[in-house]
Design a protein around this motif. Sequence first.
Motif, PDB file in Angstrom:
ATOM      1  N   MET A 129       0.844  -1.184   0.000  1.00 48.82           N
ATOM      2  CA  MET A 129       0.000   0.000   0.000  1.00 48.82           C
ATOM      3  C   MET A 129       0.886   1.243   0.000  1.00 48.82           C
ATOM      4  O   MET A 129       1.921   1.284   0.673  1.00 48.82           O
ATOM      5  CB  MET A 129      -0.901   0.012   1.239  1.00 48.82           C
ATOM      6  CG  MET A 129      -1.802  -1.208   1.378  1.00 48.82           C
ATOM      7  SD  MET A 129      -2.953  -1.419   0.001  1.00 48.82           S
ATOM      8  CE  MET A 129      -4.022   0.002   0.248  1.00 48.82           C
ATOM      9  N   LYS A 130       0.469   2.238  -0.774  1.00 51.06           N
ATOM     10  CA  LYS A 130       1.227   3.482  -0.798  1.00 51.06           C
ATOM     11  C   LYS A 130       1.259   4.088   0.609  1.00 51.06           C
ATOM     12  O   LYS A 130       0.267   4.001   1.346  1.00 51.06           O
ATOM     13  CB  LYS A 130       0.580   4.466  -1.779  1.00 51.06           C
ATOM     14  CG  LYS A 130       0.628   4.013  -3.227  1.00 51.06           C
ATOM     15  CD  LYS A 130      -0.103   5.001  -4.129  1.00 51.06           C
ATOM     16  CE  LYS A 130      -0.111   4.519  -5.577  1.00 51.06           C
ATOM     17  NZ  LYS A 130      -0.864   5.430  -6.461  1.00 51.06           N
ATOM     18  N   PRO A 131       2.369   4.706   0.981  1.00 57.03           N
ATOM     19  CA  PRO A 131       2.501   5.255   2.340  1.00 57.03           C
ATOM     20  C   PRO A 131       1.742   6.567   2.519  1.00 57.03           C
ATOM     21  O   PRO A 131       2.327   7.616   2.792  1.00 57.03           O
ATOM     22  CB  PRO A 131       4.009   5.435   2.499  1.00 57.03           C
ATOM     23  CG  PRO A 131       4.514   5.655   1.111  1.00 57.03           C
ATOM     24  CD  PRO A 131       3.629   4.813   0.219  1.00 57.03           C
ATOM     25  N   VAL A 132       0.414   6.470   2.339  1.00 60.13           N
ATOM     26  CA  VAL A 132      -0.465   7.615   2.589  1.00 60.13           C
ATOM     27  C   VAL A 132      -0.941   7.510   4.036  1.00 60.13           C
ATOM     28  O   VAL A 132      -1.369   6.446   4.467  1.00 60.13           O
ATOM     29  CB  VAL A 132      -1.660   7.617   1.620  1.00 60.13           C
ATOM     30  CG1 VAL A 132      -2.589   8.794   1.906  1.00 60.13           C
ATOM     31  CG2 VAL A 132      -1.172   7.647   0.177  1.00 60.13           C
ATOM     32  N   ILE A 133      -0.842   8.594   4.774  1.00 60.14           N
ATOM     33  CA  ILE A 133      -1.123   8.537   6.209  1.00 60.14           C
ATOM     34  C   ILE A 133      -2.523   9.041   6.535  1.00 60.14           C
ATOM     35  O   ILE A 133      -3.088   9.880   5.826  1.00 60.14           O
ATOM     36  CB  ILE A 133      -0.085   9.347   7.015  1.00 60.14           C
ATOM     37  CG1 ILE A 133      -0.211  10.845   6.731  1.00 60.14           C
ATOM     38  CG2 ILE A 133       1.330   8.873   6.711  1.00 60.14           C
ATOM     39  CD1 ILE A 133       0.647  11.719   7.645  1.00 60.14           C
ATOM     40  N   GLY A 134      -3.066   8.462   7.613  1.00 56.31           N
ATOM     41  CA  GLY A 134      -4.299   8.998   8.169  1.00 56.31           C
ATOM     42  C   GLY A 134      -3.983  10.217   9.019  1.00 56.31           C
ATOM     43  O   GLY A 134      -2.814  10.569   9.217  1.00 56.31           O
ATOM     44  N   ALA A 135      -5.008  10.884   9.517  1.00 56.26           N
ATOM     45  CA  ALA A 135      -4.800  12.090  10.322  1.00 56.26           C
ATOM     46  C   ALA A 135      -4.012  11.746  11.584  1.00 56.26           C
ATOM     47  O   ALA A 135      -4.463  10.927  12.391  1.00 56.26           O
ATOM     48  CB  ALA A 135      -6.139  12.714  10.696  1.00 56.26           C
ATOM     49  N   PRO A 136      -2.808  12.338  11.798  1.00 56.26           N
ATOM     50  CA  PRO A 136      -2.020  12.043  12.992  1.00 56.26           C
ATOM     51  C   PRO A 136      -2.717  12.570  14.246  1.00 56.26           C
ATOM     52  O   PRO A 136      -3.292  13.669  14.224  1.00 56.26           O
ATOM     53  CB  PRO A 136      -0.700  12.793  12.747  1.00 56.26           C
ATOM     54  CG  PRO A 136      -0.666  13.095  11.284  1.00 56.26           C
ATOM     55  CD  PRO A 136      -2.103  13.271  10.886  1.00 56.26           C
ATOM     56  N   PRO A 137      -2.694  11.829  15.339  1.00 50.49           N
ATOM     57  CA  PRO A 137      -3.304  12.309  16.585  1.00 50.49           C
ATOM     58  C   PRO A 137      -2.628  13.594  17.068  1.00 50.49           C
ATOM     59  O   PRO A 137      -1.425  13.786  16.869  1.00 50.49           O
ATOM     60  CB  PRO A 137      -3.061  11.162  17.569  1.00 50.49           C
ATOM     61  CG  PRO A 137      -2.832   9.964  16.711  1.00 50.49           C
ATOM     62  CD  PRO A 137      -2.177  10.465  15.470  1.00 50.49           C
ATOM     63  N   ALA A 138      -3.416  14.457  17.683  1.00 55.17           N
ATOM     64  CA  ALA A 138      -2.872  15.709  18.214  1.00 55.17           C
ATOM     65  C   ALA A 138      -1.759  15.400  19.209  1.00 55.17           C
ATOM     66  O   ALA A 138      -1.884  14.504  20.036  1.00 55.17           O
ATOM     67  CB  ALA A 138      -3.979  16.514  18.889  1.00 55.17           C
ATOM     68  N   GLY A 139      -0.668  16.145  19.098  1.00 54.21           N
ATOM     69  CA  GLY A 139       0.449  15.971  20.012  1.00 54.21           C
ATOM     70  C   GLY A 139       1.485  14.972  19.542  1.00 54.21           C
ATOM     71  O   GLY A 139       2.573  14.886  20.122  1.00 54.21           O
ATOM     72  N   SER A 140       1.177  14.182  18.515  1.00 52.81           N
ATOM     73  CA  SER A 140       2.157  13.229  17.994  1.00 52.81           C
ATOM     74  C   SER A 140       3.247  13.985  17.234  1.00 52.81           C
ATOM     75  O   SER A 140       3.092  15.160  16.867  1.00 52.81           O
ATOM     76  CB  SER A 140       1.481  12.223  17.076  1.00 52.81           C
ATOM     77  OG  SER A 140       0.951  12.860  15.922  1.00 52.81           O
TER      78      SER A 140
END
Length: 456
Positions: A129-140
């Motif tokens: 799978m292409k390395p497309v990210i989901g929304a990162p959690p706040a503070g990460s």
Amino acid sequence: MLDTLHSAASFIVAIGVLVAFHEFGHFWVARRFGIKVLKFSIGFGKPLWSRRGKDGVEYVLAMIPLGGYVKLLDEREADVVIAPEDLPRAFNRQPVAKRIAVFAAGPAFNFILAIAFYWVLYMVGVPGMKPVIGAPPAGSLAATAGLVGGDRIVALDDQKIPTWSVLRAELLDRALSRGDTAFLVAHANGREQTVNIDLGKARVDPVLLFEDLGLNPFEPPIPAVVGQVVAGEAADRAGLKIGDRIVDIDGKPVASFQDLRSQVSARPGQLAKFGIERAGSAQQISVIIGTDTSHGEAIGRVGLAPQRMATEGDLWQDLRAEVRLGPLAAASAALHQTWQVSALTVRLLYRMVVGDVSVKNVSGPIQIAQAAGYSASAGIGAFLTFVALVSVSIGVFNLLPIPMLDGGQILFGVIEAVKGSPLSERVQAAGQQLGMTLLLMLMGLAFYNDVTSVIG
């Protein structure tokens, strides 16, 4: 029951291939040096099948498929009667360099097998799978660096990243070096940007690294329409039905099934009002969210699965990727992959010893069998990838300088070569006892982790 049998069968096939190839390495090199081989056994315990070949070697398939051994002619074995003409072929009479080579051959053949499998996989094509990210959690770390859902990781420090599996390996490698890493990111609008993230601020434990980074694969939004209700779970007890659309939870809108899962996970044991649409009418249903502690922390669950759609495959189509190379490029990539996995294994073992990585990462036969079953179910490519990974692990493990392992015997040989004479029998016996103790402790830890995973 069928899943268990499938996992067991996959495990036996994988371990059988790996053990056979490892022991064949010892066997083949010993024969090339003219050393007499008495027995070649796959498995331990009671023989299930045995045959003596024309070469005088007893070939055995034994009951317990968790290892194997090659028995060589050796004067130090009390139960072996040696004819005078066979004395020059005894293992103990060989030069130290030949003895070291015989011990090293087993792990070396595991690495060769991994290279061969990776080479075939790269030529056939490694899906991912292409390395497309989901929304990162706040503070990460990713959110702090300005990454947002839908961003694609193009490269790390000029190293191209075609798939999530490559991204995971490269990030773990860099995290172990504890330095800044340049992320080349392609935003959803096509604009590319380079951001720096200090991986020294993330924990190097493979389970925790991506949690600290806040990097998770992007999932195409799935409508929050109920496709399955697990009997006896919270949703079933509350009266939710197949076809219900979850609109909100306590007034907070639910945009997708992933959003539903996120909201529920954060509220274990709480009472919540689910706003739903059923047969065109709006309703509210009170749900006492269940609690799942199998992952070591309390996570909310209600027992729902989304409705499967005819176009579900199309949702993921744009995220699929494949790495396919020509024979020469595939050979180079296979060598790099085997080296990288080997180096990562050694570094993670060291970090485990110093306490940076949890010993929960040590897997026993039950977890390995489960992984074998999952990979076999996913297809021949996934299964070969699994076998290659385990082959590297076996090679590295057997090279550890622990008496009872090939690496310990190699260490004894090196010491003998340096000092000009073998270690005393008392020292070697003490080393063997220490090695046995360490192995039993490691096996106990692996089985403990297996049992706790099953209980969880």
